[in-house]
Write an enzyme that holds these catalytic residues in place. Sequence first.
Site, PDB file in Angstrom:
ATOM      1  N   HIS A 170     -49.283  89.058  -4.326  1.00  0.00           N
ATOM      2  CA  HIS A 170     -50.473  89.550  -5.048  1.00  0.00           C
ATOM      3  C   HIS A 170     -50.409  88.894  -6.494  1.00  0.00           C
ATOM      4  O   HIS A 170     -49.494  88.883  -7.204  1.00  0.00           O
ATOM      5  CB  HIS A 170     -50.524  90.922  -5.270  1.00  0.00           C
ATOM      6  CG  HIS A 170     -51.673  91.511  -6.252  1.00  0.00           C
ATOM      7  ND1 HIS A 170     -52.889  91.132  -6.163  1.00  0.00           N
ATOM      8  CD2 HIS A 170     -51.318  92.268  -7.476  1.00  0.00           C
ATOM      9  CE1 HIS A 170     -53.380  91.639  -7.209  1.00  0.00           C
ATOM     10  NE2 HIS A 170     -52.696  92.388  -7.775  1.00  0.00           N
ATOM     11  N   GLU A 187     -60.099  70.550   3.182  1.00  0.00           N
ATOM     12  CA  GLU A 187     -59.036  71.184   3.702  1.00  0.00           C
ATOM     13  C   GLU A 187     -58.915  72.646   3.856  1.00  0.00           C
ATOM     14  O   GLU A 187     -57.986  73.271   4.578  1.00  0.00           O
ATOM     15  CB  GLU A 187     -57.648  70.439   3.158  1.00  0.00           C
ATOM     16  CG  GLU A 187     -57.722  68.904   3.367  1.00  0.00           C
ATOM     17  CD  GLU A 187     -56.497  68.143   3.670  1.00  0.00           C
ATOM     18  OE1 GLU A 187     -55.345  68.862   3.285  1.00  0.00           O
ATOM     19  OE2 GLU A 187     -56.522  67.022   3.952  1.00  0.00           O
TER      20      GLU A 187
HETATM   21  O1  2HA Z   1     -52.082  95.320  -9.134  1.00  0.00           O
HETATM   22  O2  2HA Z   1     -51.214  93.562 -10.592  1.00  0.00           O
HETATM   23  O3  2HA Z   1     -49.604  95.019 -12.710  1.00  0.00           O
HETATM   24  C1  2HA Z   1     -51.115  95.650 -10.039  1.00  0.00           C
HETATM   25  C2  2HA Z   1     -50.625  94.423 -10.624  1.00  0.00           C
HETATM   26  C3  2HA Z   1     -49.112  94.615 -11.336  1.00  0.00           C
HETATM   27 ZN    ZN Z   2     -52.805  93.262  -9.692  1.00  0.00          ZN
END
Ligand code: 2HA
Ligand code: ZN
Length: 273
Positions: A140, A170
């Site tokens: 993430h 691409e």
């Molecule tokens: O989504 O990205 O701080 C929470 C984060 C960590």
């Molecule tokens: Zn975050």
Amino acid sequence: MSILEIPVMRGFVRLCNDGWHQGWHERNGGNLTYRLKESEVESLKKYLLPARGWVNMGVQAKNLAYERFITTGSGKFFRNIEQSAAENIGIVEINATGDSWRTVWGLEAGAVPTSEFPSHFMNHSIRKIATGGLNRVIYHAHTPNLIALTYILPLESREFTRALWQSATECPVVFPEGVGVVPWMVPGGADIAKATSEIMKSYPAAVWAHHGLFCSGKDFDETFGLMHTIEEAANIHLKVLSSGRPILQTITSDNLRQIAKAFNVKLNEAFLD
Ligand code: 2HA
Ligand code: ZN
């Protein structure tokens, strides 16, 4: 030899450092988890410590019972991971019922896994099923250009996928399934974990409106590459929109079909005209 010289630990730290240098991890933004292979657990075994107590997660996944994960720590800064890994990342193991973790290495001085561990955990469970056990990484990041697009594009998978596919030739080869979109939600809990894992049944990446992106993949290269490709396409799309000039030409649906044929990938037909 330090545990940090074991290849899988080096790969984990390298991705964190690369993400920091891309500008995707202000302060404690972003998080990374990796589901260890048995052979990797063997190579790490002599470094693992007597485990601390179990902590319940509020979510459950039976197919992740007994798995071990490398994880970034809650509130920790990606910027600091290379300098002092043992305080900022750790290894946790999952219990027999698949609803609790305990630390077996790192996360020193009272640290705990990322606040998004429930989301990562549910996504690992879904992607493990969706890819026959192949996917091991959930990443993430707070990717600025993609976040900006969530203010001006409709929050729909079709809209985002087409905008990204048409922004760089691409892209359809890198993510032929497209990307999913999760509406704005409070981060860090079981609700956003469940919403994201629904999306991850069909897509390798989930856009979090006004927040960032979740990517999955089989290894660090593939997962970082997916994040990088999507964010770069978002950057191009935003530049085009910001130019104030009308769009004279783009990559058409038929062009996308041609790419799919040439590269032998199956595009999500629902996203083509
Ligand atoms: O989504 O990205 O701080 C929470 C984060 C960590
Ligand atoms: Zn975050």
